[in-house]
Write a protein that holds these residues in place. Structure first.
Motif, PDB file in Angstrom:
ATOM      1  N   GLY A   1      -2.841  -6.111   8.329  1.00 18.33           N
ATOM      2  CA  GLY A   1      -2.606  -6.662   7.023  1.00 18.33           C
ATOM      3  C   GLY A   1      -1.111  -5.638   6.568  1.00 18.33           C
ATOM      4  O   GLY A   1      -0.208  -6.213   6.425  1.00 18.33           O
ATOM      5  N   THR A   2      -1.206  -4.490   7.039  1.00 18.61           N
ATOM      6  CA  THR A   2       0.179  -3.718   6.775  1.00 18.61           C
ATOM      7  C   THR A   2       0.313  -2.923   7.962  1.00 18.61           C
ATOM      8  O   THR A   2      -0.655  -2.438   8.955  1.00 18.61           O
ATOM      9  CB  THR A   2      -0.268  -2.717   5.575  1.00 18.61           C
ATOM     10  OG1 THR A   2      -1.443  -1.856   5.873  1.00 18.61           O
ATOM     11  CG2 THR A   2      -0.349  -3.529   4.082  1.00 18.61           C
TER      12      THR A   2
ATOM     13  N   ALA B   1       9.470  -4.026   5.001  1.00 23.32           N
ATOM     14  CA  ALA B   1       8.785  -3.079   4.368  1.00 23.32           C
ATOM     15  C   ALA B   1       9.388  -2.664   2.833  1.00 23.32           C
ATOM     16  O   ALA B   1      10.426  -3.103   2.544  1.00 23.32           O
ATOM     17  CB  ALA B   1       8.989  -1.756   5.129  1.00 23.32           C
TER      18      ALA B   1
ATOM     19  N   GLU C   1       5.336   1.070   4.112  1.00 26.41           N
ATOM     20  CA  GLU C   1       4.264  -0.034   4.497  1.00 26.41           C
ATOM     21  C   GLU C   1       5.011  -1.246   4.674  1.00 26.41           C
ATOM     22  O   GLU C   1       5.585  -1.773   3.991  1.00 26.41           O
ATOM     23  CB  GLU C   1       3.412   0.026   3.474  1.00 26.41           C
ATOM     24  CG  GLU C   1       2.488   1.339   3.041  1.00 26.41           C
ATOM     25  CD  GLU C   1       1.713   1.955   4.248  1.00 26.41           C
ATOM     26  OE1 GLU C   1       1.394   0.936   5.258  1.00 26.41           O
ATOM     27  OE2 GLU C   1       1.633   3.166   4.614  1.00 26.41           O
ATOM     28  N   ALA C   2       4.686  -1.666   5.962  1.00 28.06           N
ATOM     29  CA  ALA C   2       5.636  -3.058   6.569  1.00 28.06           C
ATOM     30  C   ALA C   2       4.465  -4.154   6.907  1.00 28.06           C
ATOM     31  O   ALA C   2       3.416  -3.931   7.060  1.00 28.06           O
ATOM     32  CB  ALA C   2       6.410  -2.791   7.738  1.00 28.06           C
ATOM     33  N   THR C   3       4.922  -5.382   6.803  1.00 33.16           N
ATOM     34  CA  THR C   3       4.323  -6.388   7.180  1.00 33.16           C
ATOM     35  C   THR C   3       5.263  -7.314   7.868  1.00 33.16           C
ATOM     36  O   THR C   3       6.346  -7.439   7.759  1.00 33.16           O
ATOM     37  CB  THR C   3       3.907  -7.394   6.098  1.00 33.16           C
ATOM     38  OG1 THR C   3       4.976  -7.606   5.155  1.00 33.16           O
ATOM     39  CG2 THR C   3       2.812  -6.517   5.026  1.00 33.16           C
TER      40      THR C   3
END
Length: 249
Positions: free
Chosen positions: A81-82, A38, A63-65
């Motif tokens: 996506g996020t 993130a 906001e993480a992936t």
């Protein structure tokens, strides 16, 4: 995969999840680590009223992936996506506090928004808060063992290969089931600044070239000492001539 909202039965047997109408089977693997990365970590403070009590509501948002993979809903197309990541302090921690993680999906305005909530021991939350205020925590990463699912054919993928993770479904096949887990590692760091590349100054084409001569070179200490000794010997020689002249008179 079927994207319709038609109810489909879901069954779990021998550690495999099967969804009506799909040939894909889903399994779980406790040895696999689910990893999130993130950025843009920000602190939110405040209070909320719950059951007639006023409670402090401190949290971090980011906001993480998913690292080397994606988060999906079983039986549905579409990859997150996020992921909206929230980090909160645990209200109480025992002698051996655990770091907890919950993953799910909210339906907001006809769209699905995946989320992840991390519950940190008070000491960990306080350390993160202090480092963030000092500018040492903008990016964060964590790894966890979870109850997420993966496709059975992906179970043999080696570590480091892209791997999709799946949220399970309720028995009626309509609603997404949240996943839970234990955070094994959590790390944070300041955001890396771009490295400035130094370039050589551009020569001025108008300026005349400068040519050095021997007269421009700085004198060495030996050269300066030689000049002093020469002057001193000349002075002694003149003094000797004066004495001779005086003696002849």
């Amino acid at each position: 995969m079927n994207e319709s909202g038609v109810a489909r039965s879901v069954s779990v047997s021998d550690g495999r999840m099967a969804i009506e109408g799909l040939s894909t089977r889903y399994v779980q693997d406790a040895a696999r680590r689910f990893r999130l990365s993130a950025s843009g970590l920000r602190f939110v403070g405040g209070f909320e009223s719950r059951d007639g009590r006023l409670e402090e509501s401190r949290r971090f948002l980011a906001e993480a992936t998913v690292v080397d993979g994606g988060l999906r809903r079983a039986g549905r197309e579409g990859e997150a996506g996020t992921i909206a990541l929230t980090l909160r302090p645990l209200s109480q921690a025992g002698e051996q506090p655990r770091l907890l993680l919950m993953l799910g999906c909210r339906d907001e305005g006809g769209a699905s928004q995946p989320f992840a909530e991390a519950f940190l021991a008070p000491a960990v939350f306080a350390a993160l808060e202090a480092d963030m205020l000092a500018g040492l925590a903008q990016d964060i990463s964590l790894s966890a063992t979870t109850s997420l699912w993966m496709r059975e054919e992906d179970r043999g993928r080696t570590h480091g290969e892209p791997l999709d993770w799946y949220l399970g479904l309720d028995a009626d096949g309509r609603s997404t089931q949240p996943a839970h887990g234990f955070i094994e590692t959590i790390e944070w760091r300041p955001r890396e600044l771009p490295v400035a590349i130094e370039t050589a100054p551009t020569p001025d084409p108008v300026a005349a070239p400068v040519h050095e001569t021997e007269d421009d070179w700085p004198e060495t200490a030996a050269e300066q000492l030689g000049k002093i000794n020469g002057s001193f010997r000349l002075l002694l020689l003149m003094l000797a001539f004066l004495l001779i002249i005086v003696a002849m008179k």
